[in-house]
Design an enzyme around this catalytic site. Structure first.
Site, PDB file in Angstrom:
ATOM      1  N   LYS A  13       0.945  -1.154   0.147  1.00 23.94           N
ATOM      2  CA  LYS A  13       0.033   0.174  -0.040  1.00 23.94           C
ATOM      3  C   LYS A  13       0.801   1.436   0.027  1.00 23.94           C
ATOM      4  CE  LYS A  13      -2.247  -0.843   3.739  1.00 23.94           C
ATOM      5  NZ  LYS A  13      -1.699  -2.285   4.266  1.00 23.94           N
ATOM      6  N   ARG A  88     -10.158   0.773   8.610  1.00 28.74           N
ATOM      7  CA  ARG A  88      -9.903  -0.555   8.997  1.00 28.74           C
ATOM      8  C   ARG A  88     -10.933  -1.394   9.176  1.00 28.74           C
ATOM      9  NH1 ARG A  88      -4.032   0.283   9.426  1.00 28.74           N
ATOM     10  NH2 ARG A  88      -2.756  -1.517   9.519  1.00 28.74           N
ATOM     11  N   ARG A 123      10.907  -6.439   5.830  1.00 29.37           N
ATOM     12  CA  ARG A 123      10.670  -5.117   5.586  1.00 29.37           C
ATOM     13  C   ARG A 123      11.651  -4.153   6.376  1.00 29.37           C
ATOM     14  NH1 ARG A 123       4.696  -2.800   5.072  1.00 29.37           N
ATOM     15  NH2 ARG A 123       4.556  -3.377   7.512  1.00 29.37           N
ATOM     16  N   ARG A 156      10.001  -2.125  11.963  1.00 28.35           N
ATOM     17  CA  ARG A 156       9.227  -1.829  12.696  1.00 28.35           C
ATOM     18  C   ARG A 156       8.954  -2.819  14.020  1.00 28.35           C
ATOM     19  NH1 ARG A 156       4.251  -0.195   8.991  1.00 28.35           N
ATOM     20  NH2 ARG A 156       3.025  -1.310  10.592  1.00 28.35           N
ATOM     21  N   ARG A 167      -1.223  -9.631  13.076  1.00 34.38           N
ATOM     22  CA  ARG A 167      -1.774  -8.328  12.267  1.00 34.38           C
ATOM     23  C   ARG A 167      -2.787  -8.918  10.952  1.00 34.38           C
ATOM     24  NH1 ARG A 167       3.232  -5.503  10.797  1.00 34.38           N
ATOM     25  NH2 ARG A 167       2.378  -3.787   9.660  1.00 34.38           N
TER      26      ARG A 167
HETATM   27  P1  AMP Z   1       0.131   0.223   9.759  1.00 34.25           P
HETATM   28  O1  AMP Z   1       1.402   1.170   9.549  1.00 34.25           O
HETATM   29  O2  AMP Z   1      -0.903   0.911   8.619  1.00 34.25           O
HETATM   30  O3  AMP Z   1       0.235  -0.991   9.395  1.00 34.25           O
HETATM   31  O4  AMP Z   1      -0.482   0.505  10.978  1.00 34.25           O
HETATM   32  C1  AMP Z   1       0.242   0.071  12.284  1.00 34.25           C
HETATM   33  C2  AMP Z   1      -0.757   0.098  13.563  1.00 34.25           C
HETATM   34  O5  AMP Z   1      -1.523   1.315  13.717  1.00 34.25           O
HETATM   35  C3  AMP Z   1      -1.890  -1.112  13.140  1.00 34.25           C
HETATM   36  O6  AMP Z   1      -1.365  -2.208  13.532  1.00 34.25           O
HETATM   37  C4  AMP Z   1      -2.795  -0.506  14.437  1.00 34.25           C
HETATM   38  O7  AMP Z   1      -2.388  -1.153  15.578  1.00 34.25           O
HETATM   39  C5  AMP Z   1      -2.487   1.214  14.182  1.00 34.25           C
HETATM   40  N1  AMP Z   1      -3.781   1.632  13.066  1.00 34.25           N
HETATM   41  C6  AMP Z   1      -3.263   2.414  11.807  1.00 34.25           C
HETATM   42  N2  AMP Z   1      -4.410   2.619  11.375  1.00 34.25           N
HETATM   43  C7  AMP Z   1      -5.656   2.077  11.910  1.00 34.25           C
HETATM   44  C8  AMP Z   1      -6.825   2.326  11.930  1.00 34.25           C
HETATM   45  N3  AMP Z   1      -7.351   2.883  10.865  1.00 34.25           N
HETATM   46  N4  AMP Z   1      -7.499   1.767  12.956  1.00 34.25           N
HETATM   47  C9  AMP Z   1      -7.072   1.100  13.875  1.00 34.25           C
HETATM   48  N5  AMP Z   1      -5.683   1.195  14.252  1.00 34.25           N
HETATM   49  C10 AMP Z   1      -5.126   1.608  13.367  1.00 34.25           C
END
Ligand code: AMP
Length: 210
Positions: A13, A88, A123, A156, A167
């Site tokens: 993404k 999400r 990653r 990360r 996840r």
């Molecule tokens: P990402 O970088 O998009 O994978 O987000 C990392 C983490 O941030 C996720 O695993 C969630 O814990 C939190 N997070 C990011 N976006 C959201 C969202 N829209 N709703 C809930 N948690 C989020």
């Protein structure tokens, strides 16, 4: 243009978002990046979400909706934006529709879990500019160093096998219903996440047009 990118972790993404911003001059909104910034700064919000993020679960809908609601009011969003990692959940998608009318297109990058898990653990991320790399598929030019800003790359905290599995499970349970949600609205564009970065970009550009 108001775009949403959905896909499981490491589906690509962020990489596609960068191409889209360049071409269509959209604001980039990554809720994950915004939360990681809060964690890095040690703010009250950061302290609240740190362990939730590390475990691979989602932070609450109310919290994330409040953040996005403020962010899309900013000037740089006037010409359109791309949302990466939001919505999400269906609750978040419904709230987004309430806030902006409706999205123009939701791009769903689909990828099998076994490929994603391998990508997650390979990653690397730039802690300064947010660029992402992959030791196997998209390596940086100099190993361990960001091509864009020269910063040392890091892994990360949630890019481990355990958190990665959690996840992916979270994605299937809570985010996959978004596919049906946007399909019902006629907004979904599904793209095969295995066909290579450039082909994915071409397919998305072809769908969105000039
Ligand atoms: P990402 O970088 O998009 O994978 O987000 C990392 C983490 O941030 C996720 O695993 C969630 O814990 C939190 N997070 C990011 N976006 C959201 C969202 N829209 N709703 C809930 N948690 C989020």
């Amino acid at each position: 243009m108001k775009l949403v990118l959905i896909g499981a972790p490491a589906a690509g993404k962020g990489t596609q978002a960068r191409k889209l911003i360049e071409k269509y001059h959209l604001a980039y909104i990554s809720t994950g990046d915004m939360l990681r910034e809060e964690v890095a700064k040690g703010t009250e919000l950061g302290l609240k979400v740190k362990s939730i993020m590390a475990s691979g679960s989602l932070v609450s809908d109310d919290l994330i909706i409040a953040i996005v609601k403020e962010r899309i009011k900013a000037d740089d969003c006037k010409n359109g934006f791309i949302l990466d990692g939001f919505p999400r959940t269906v609750v978040q998608a419904e709230k987004l529709d309430e806030l902006i009318g409706s999205v123009d297109t939701t791009i769903y990058i689909k990828c099998p879990d076994d490929v994603l898990l391998k990508r997650i653990t390979a990653r690397q991320t730039c802690p300064k500019c947010g660029a992402t790399y992959n030791k196997i598929s998209v390596p940086s030019k100099v190993a361990g160093i960001c091509d864009v800003c020269g910063t040392k790359l890091v892994q990360r905290k949630d890019d481990t096998i355990e958190a990665g599995k959690a996840r992916l499970a979270t994605f299937h349970q809570q985010s996959e219903p978004l596919v049906a949600y946007y399909k019902a609205q006629g907004k979904l564009f599904e793209v095969d996440g295995l066909m290579g970065l450039d082909n994915i970009t071409k397919a998305i550009f072809a769908r969105l047009g000039e």
